[in-house]
Scaffold this motif. Structure first.
Motif, PDB file in Angstrom:
ATOM      1  N   GLN A  92       1.086  -0.662   0.065  1.00  0.00           N
ATOM      2  CA  GLN A  92      -0.301   0.297   0.205  1.00  0.00           C
ATOM      3  C   GLN A  92       0.972   0.823  -0.014  1.00  0.00           C
ATOM      4  O   GLN A  92       1.903   1.014   1.023  1.00  0.00           O
ATOM      5  CB  GLN A  92      -0.968   0.174   0.849  1.00  0.00           C
ATOM      6  CG  GLN A  92      -2.043   1.090   1.388  1.00  0.00           C
ATOM      7  CD  GLN A  92      -2.556   0.955   2.462  1.00  0.00           C
ATOM      8  OE1 GLN A  92      -2.985   0.338   2.724  1.00  0.00           O
ATOM      9  NE2 GLN A  92      -3.079   1.971   2.694  1.00  0.00           N
ATOM     10  N   VAL A  93       0.480   1.932  -0.605  1.00  0.00           N
ATOM     11  CA  VAL A  93       1.158   3.415  -0.976  1.00  0.00           C
ATOM     12  C   VAL A  93       0.530   4.578  -0.835  1.00  0.00           C
ATOM     13  O   VAL A  93      -0.361   4.813  -1.260  1.00  0.00           O
ATOM     14  CB  VAL A  93       2.093   3.443  -2.753  1.00  0.00           C
ATOM     15  CG1 VAL A  93       2.918   4.258  -2.131  1.00  0.00           C
ATOM     16  CG2 VAL A  93       2.655   2.556  -3.043  1.00  0.00           C
ATOM     17  N   THR A  94       1.036   5.810   0.271  1.00  0.00           N
ATOM     18  CA  THR A  94       0.509   6.544  -0.450  1.00  0.00           C
ATOM     19  C   THR A  94       1.716   8.221  -0.034  1.00  0.00           C
ATOM     20  O   THR A  94       3.462   7.981   0.316  1.00  0.00           O
ATOM     21  CB  THR A  94       0.170   7.008   1.657  1.00  0.00           C
ATOM     22  OG1 THR A  94      -1.062   6.289   1.923  1.00  0.00           O
ATOM     23  CG2 THR A  94      -0.398   8.988   1.157  1.00  0.00           C
ATOM     24  N   ILE A  95       1.598   9.205  -1.037  1.00  0.00           N
ATOM     25  CA  ILE A  95       2.554   9.796  -1.809  1.00  0.00           C
ATOM     26  C   ILE A  95       1.912  11.428  -0.862  1.00  0.00           C
ATOM     27  O   ILE A  95       0.860  11.719  -0.913  1.00  0.00           O
ATOM     28  CB  ILE A  95       2.822  10.304  -3.331  1.00  0.00           C
ATOM     29  CG1 ILE A  95       3.020   8.993  -3.487  1.00  0.00           C
ATOM     30  CG2 ILE A  95       3.327  10.953  -3.597  1.00  0.00           C
ATOM     31  CD1 ILE A  95       3.509   8.771  -4.401  1.00  0.00           C
ATOM     32  N   VAL A  96       2.930  12.232  -0.140  1.00  0.00           N
ATOM     33  CA  VAL A  96       2.782  13.429   0.422  1.00  0.00           C
ATOM     34  C   VAL A  96       3.599  14.480  -0.285  1.00  0.00           C
ATOM     35  O   VAL A  96       4.733  14.142  -0.473  1.00  0.00           O
ATOM     36  CB  VAL A  96       2.579  13.645   1.974  1.00  0.00           C
ATOM     37  CG1 VAL A  96       2.649  14.388   2.077  1.00  0.00           C
ATOM     38  CG2 VAL A  96       2.104  12.262   3.386  1.00  0.00           C
ATOM     39  N   GLU A  97       2.911  15.127  -0.650  1.00  0.00           N
ATOM     40  CA  GLU A  97       3.948  16.308  -1.204  1.00  0.00           C
ATOM     41  C   GLU A  97       3.218  17.746  -1.180  1.00  0.00           C
ATOM     42  O   GLU A  97       1.644  18.015  -0.836  1.00  0.00           O
ATOM     43  CB  GLU A  97       3.046  15.959  -2.694  1.00  0.00           C
ATOM     44  CG  GLU A  97       3.366  17.495  -3.669  1.00  0.00           C
ATOM     45  CD  GLU A  97       4.958  17.925  -3.958  1.00  0.00           C
ATOM     46  OE1 GLU A  97       4.802  19.052  -3.859  1.00  0.00           O
ATOM     47  OE2 GLU A  97       5.954  16.460  -4.084  1.00  0.00           O
ATOM     48  N   SER A  98       4.182  18.530  -1.008  1.00  0.00           N
ATOM     49  CA  SER A  98       3.337  19.690   0.448  1.00  0.00           C
ATOM     50  C   SER A  98       2.861  21.037  -1.410  1.00  0.00           C
ATOM     51  O   SER A  98       2.172  21.306  -0.938  1.00  0.00           O
ATOM     52  CB  SER A  98       5.171  20.839   0.165  1.00  0.00           C
ATOM     53  OG  SER A  98       6.159  20.620  -0.568  1.00  0.00           O
ATOM     54  N   GLY A  99       2.882  20.521  -2.108  1.00  0.00           N
ATOM     55  CA  GLY A  99       2.762  21.087  -3.922  1.00  0.00           C
ATOM     56  C   GLY A  99       1.515  20.847  -3.959  1.00  0.00           C
ATOM     57  O   GLY A  99       0.933  19.832  -3.629  1.00  0.00           O
ATOM     58  N   ALA A 103      -3.213   6.272  -9.532  1.00  0.00           N
ATOM     59  CA  ALA A 103      -4.397   6.766  -8.575  1.00  0.00           C
ATOM     60  C   ALA A 103      -5.087   5.498  -9.089  1.00  0.00           C
ATOM     61  O   ALA A 103      -6.047   4.679  -7.805  1.00  0.00           O
ATOM     62  CB  ALA A 103      -5.307   8.006  -8.180  1.00  0.00           C
ATOM     63  N   ASN A 104      -5.451   5.413 -10.093  1.00  0.00           N
ATOM     64  CA  ASN A 104      -6.009   4.187 -10.327  1.00  0.00           C
ATOM     65  C   ASN A 104      -5.242   2.750 -10.514  1.00  0.00           C
ATOM     66  O   ASN A 104      -6.040   1.829 -10.322  1.00  0.00           O
ATOM     67  CB  ASN A 104      -6.075   4.341 -12.435  1.00  0.00           C
ATOM     68  CG  ASN A 104      -7.440   5.327 -12.439  1.00  0.00           C
ATOM     69  OD1 ASN A 104      -8.133   5.438 -11.838  1.00  0.00           O
ATOM     70  ND2 ASN A 104      -7.497   5.616 -14.041  1.00  0.00           N
ATOM     71  N   GLU A 105      -4.523   2.711  -9.853  1.00  0.00           N
ATOM     72  CA  GLU A 105      -3.226   1.469  -9.476  1.00  0.00           C
ATOM     73  C   GLU A 105      -3.816   0.912  -8.257  1.00  0.00           C
ATOM     74  O   GLU A 105      -2.966   0.432  -7.507  1.00  0.00           O
ATOM     75  CB  GLU A 105      -2.497   1.804 -10.032  1.00  0.00           C
ATOM     76  CG  GLU A 105      -1.788   1.393 -11.022  1.00  0.00           C
ATOM     77  CD  GLU A 105      -0.510   0.836 -11.857  1.00  0.00           C
ATOM     78  OE1 GLU A 105       0.172   0.401 -11.337  1.00  0.00           O
ATOM     79  OE2 GLU A 105      -0.023   1.302 -13.174  1.00  0.00           O
ATOM     80  N   GLY A 106      -4.489   2.112  -7.117  1.00  0.00           N
ATOM     81  CA  GLY A 106      -4.013   2.318  -6.024  1.00  0.00           C
ATOM     82  C   GLY A 106      -3.844   3.625  -5.092  1.00  0.00           C
ATOM     83  O   GLY A 106      -2.971   2.831  -3.965  1.00  0.00           O
ATOM     84  N   ILE A 107      -3.177   4.273  -5.769  1.00  0.00           N
ATOM     85  CA  ILE A 107      -2.029   4.772  -5.163  1.00  0.00           C
ATOM     86  C   ILE A 107      -2.841   6.647  -4.426  1.00  0.00           C
ATOM     87  O   ILE A 107      -3.600   6.441  -4.872  1.00  0.00           O
ATOM     88  CB  ILE A 107      -0.949   5.348  -5.763  1.00  0.00           C
ATOM     89  CG1 ILE A 107       0.082   4.611  -6.083  1.00  0.00           C
ATOM     90  CG2 ILE A 107      -0.084   6.533  -4.503  1.00  0.00           C
ATOM     91  CD1 ILE A 107       1.335   4.792  -6.946  1.00  0.00           C
ATOM     92  N   GLU A 108      -2.671   6.866  -3.047  1.00  0.00           N
ATOM     93  CA  GLU A 108      -2.690   7.503  -2.195  1.00  0.00           C
ATOM     94  C   GLU A 108      -2.556   8.752  -2.865  1.00  0.00           C
ATOM     95  O   GLU A 108      -1.317   8.542  -2.330  1.00  0.00           O
ATOM     96  CB  GLU A 108      -3.280   7.182  -0.622  1.00  0.00           C
ATOM     97  CG  GLU A 108      -3.899   8.832   0.108  1.00  0.00           C
ATOM     98  CD  GLU A 108      -4.166   8.135   1.267  1.00  0.00           C
ATOM     99  OE1 GLU A 108      -4.957   8.970   1.951  1.00  0.00           O
ATOM    100  OE2 GLU A 108      -4.024   6.870   1.944  1.00  0.00           O
ATOM    101  N   PHE A 109      -2.528  10.211  -2.620  1.00  0.00           N
ATOM    102  CA  PHE A 109      -2.089  10.633  -3.088  1.00  0.00           C
ATOM    103  C   PHE A 109      -2.577  12.184  -1.780  1.00  0.00           C
ATOM    104  O   PHE A 109      -3.754  12.303  -1.541  1.00  0.00           O
ATOM    105  CB  PHE A 109      -2.031  11.310  -4.063  1.00  0.00           C
ATOM    106  CG  PHE A 109      -1.704  11.336  -5.540  1.00  0.00           C
ATOM    107  CD1 PHE A 109       0.352  11.675  -5.897  1.00  0.00           C
ATOM    108  CD2 PHE A 109      -1.895  10.357  -5.982  1.00  0.00           C
ATOM    109  CE1 PHE A 109       0.525  10.923  -6.206  1.00  0.00           C
ATOM    110  CE2 PHE A 109      -0.790   9.321  -7.006  1.00  0.00           C
ATOM    111  CZ  PHE A 109      -0.135   9.361  -7.731  1.00  0.00           C
ATOM    112  N   VAL A 110      -1.293  13.077  -1.133  1.00  0.00           N
ATOM    113  CA  VAL A 110      -2.081  14.048  -0.110  1.00  0.00           C
ATOM    114  C   VAL A 110      -1.602  15.356  -0.109  1.00  0.00           C
ATOM    115  O   VAL A 110      -0.398  14.960  -0.186  1.00  0.00           O
ATOM    116  CB  VAL A 110      -1.659  13.839   1.277  1.00  0.00           C
ATOM    117  CG1 VAL A 110      -2.277  14.241   2.116  1.00  0.00           C
ATOM    118  CG2 VAL A 110      -2.065  12.018   1.651  1.00  0.00           C
TER     119      VAL A 110
END
Length: 463
Positions: free
Chosen positions: A202-209, A229-236
């Motif tokens: 499971q992957v979550t990517i956190v980006e300040s921009g 995201a369609n592959e299941g990666i969460e973006f914040v």
């Protein structure tokens, strides 16, 4: 005092600029000494392009097996042996390092290779603390600094008390993270994110921009983010990471501030993909009078000369785009000046690059945002990958092609987001160097059915 040995040229760092420069100078009859403190090959071979793309190949195979049923192929769900994946990568690195060592020593007796850390003692002299524990002093009228970069550490509460991974360290991890938290939405964070998602994390990517790949046009970034995201990666996004902690069970918590308030993101492993910093702080540059900028990058002119006569900086250590092909071109700039009596510039050169996600992103020339900022008139042609015949046959239909055309009908730049995006981009780069007009590409006979064949169609969409 250690004995001083003089050479015609001293190269500090065995990177993608230093190695070919050493062989070129040796072939020209110069006595060369090359000092490397770590592994031969620099960043590309040891913790950059080669290992990451080798692991990506394993991740792509995993994804192909997992999605095989969509192509009418029945198989069992894949099981990833991370230790075997890492060993495949390590075997390739050992082979490449051995080849470099042979090239620098066996094949060229004019090169002396030293394992150790070099530090300037004067403008054209260094002292080397050898791996054997001994010390030696070297002098040369020509010195080339090719020491590269290392992962940058963000200022983050709790980081010193919490286990984390740099991109270098993740390349050697023989266990599969259950939930990988990634700080940084640049191309490194995206490549590792998709890689480990396909391995099964499971992957979550956190980006300040506000977007991933902050130097790209917004439509390119959004399309790539949507595909991942369609592959299941969460973006914040728009998230300032404030603190990291670890509980007694080993679970990590990232505390981030977002526009909607505080969030706490939990995972098992943390990857820092927040950029890199130059390896210049322990070179004794002050003793030589070599200047750096506020970030520690060595200041050079268009011919890669520092402010000290006879001293050059090549590759990532002088800042700017940090790509292997740019480092190699640095070597050509210096080679031509010293051995071919030709003047080349390291400024304003073409900057092709690729992001090796799926879909892949190939970029060359101006982006639409840059054209607008520079008030350069342009028209844009944009073609969805899903309309390309090859995409329909392979099922790889995410992304789009975006090509900018100037008033003279010549190409200004392109973003190719789709399968083989880097190779399609290379076709456009050659066209730009040859100053072809877009009509010549549009009317060219391309082999069918290839990705490049879509060049017959994309320009019909010029606006």
């Amino acid at each position: 005092m250690p004995k001083t040995t003089s050479y015609d040229a001293l190269i500090i760092g065995s990177g993608q600029a230093g190695n070919p420069l050493a062989t070129a100078l040796a072939d020209a009859g110069r006595r060369v000494v090359l000092v490397e403190s770590f592994q031969l090959g620099g960043s590309c071979i040891n913790y950059g392009c080669v290992p990451t793309k080798t692991l990506l190949a394993s991740a792509e195979r995993t994804h192909a097996v997992r999605t095989a049923a969509e192509y009418g192929v029945r198989t069992h769900a894949p099981t990833v042996d991370m230790a075997a994946v890492i060993e495949r990568k390590d075997a390739l690195l050992r082979k490449l390092r051995a080849g470099i060592r042979s090239n620098l020593t066996v094949e060229r007796p004019g090169i002396t290779l030293l394992q150790g850390h070099a530090r300037f003692t004067g403008p054209r002299s260094v002292q080397v603390a050898l791996a054997s524990g001994e010390t030696t002093a070297l002098t040369a009228p020509l010195i080339f600094i090719n020491t590269g970069t290392r992962p940058a550490m963000p200022q983050l509460d709790g980081l010193n008390e919490t286990p984390y991974l740099t991109t270098d360290q993740l390349l050697d991890l023989k266990e599969l993270p259950a939930h990988l938290l990634i700080i940084g939405g640049g191309y490194i964070g995206l490549e590792f994110g998709q890689m480990y998602r396909r391995f099964g994390s499971q992957v979550t990517i956190v980006e300040s921009g506000g977007q991933v790949l902050d130097r790209e046009d917004a439509d390119v970034s959004k399309a790539l983010q949507a595909a991942l995201a369609n592959e299941g990666i969460e973006f914040v996004l728009n998230a300032r990471t404030r603190r990291v902690s670890r509980n007694q069970a080993g679970e990590l918590t990232l505390t981030v501030d977002t526009r909607t308030g505080e969030r706490r993101l939990r995972g098992t492993h943390l990857l820092l993909a927040t950029g890199r910093t130059p390896n210049t702080d322990d070179l004794g540059l002050d003793a030589a009078g070599i200047k750096t900028d506020e970030h520690g990058y060595i200041q050079v002119n268009e011919r890669l000369k520092t402010g000290v006569r006879g001293v050059y900086a090549l590759g990532d250590v002088h800042g700017g785009p940090q790509f292997t092909h740019i480092s190699y071109d640095d070597y050509r700039v210096v080679r031509d000046a010293l051995l071919r009596n030709k003047r080349r510039s390291a400024k304003d050169r073409p900057l092709p690059y690729a992001v090796f996600t799926e879909p892949q992103l190939g970029r060359i020339g101006l982006s639409e945002t840059q054209a607008q900022e520079q008030n350069i008139p342009y028209r844009v042609a944009k073609l969805p990958v899903s309309t390309i015949g090859r995409a329909q046959q392979t099922g790889l239909a995410a992304g789009f092609w975006k090509i900018l055309v100037g008033e003279d009908d010549r190409l200004l730049g392109a973003a190719i987001l789709g399968p083989e995006g880097g190779d399609v981009m290379a076709v456009l780069q050659v066209s730009m160097v040859g100053r072809l007009k877009y009509q010549q590409l549009q009317e060219m006979v391309w082999a069918h059915p290839t990705w490049a064949e879509a060049l017959n169609n994309v320009f019909a969409r010029l606006k």
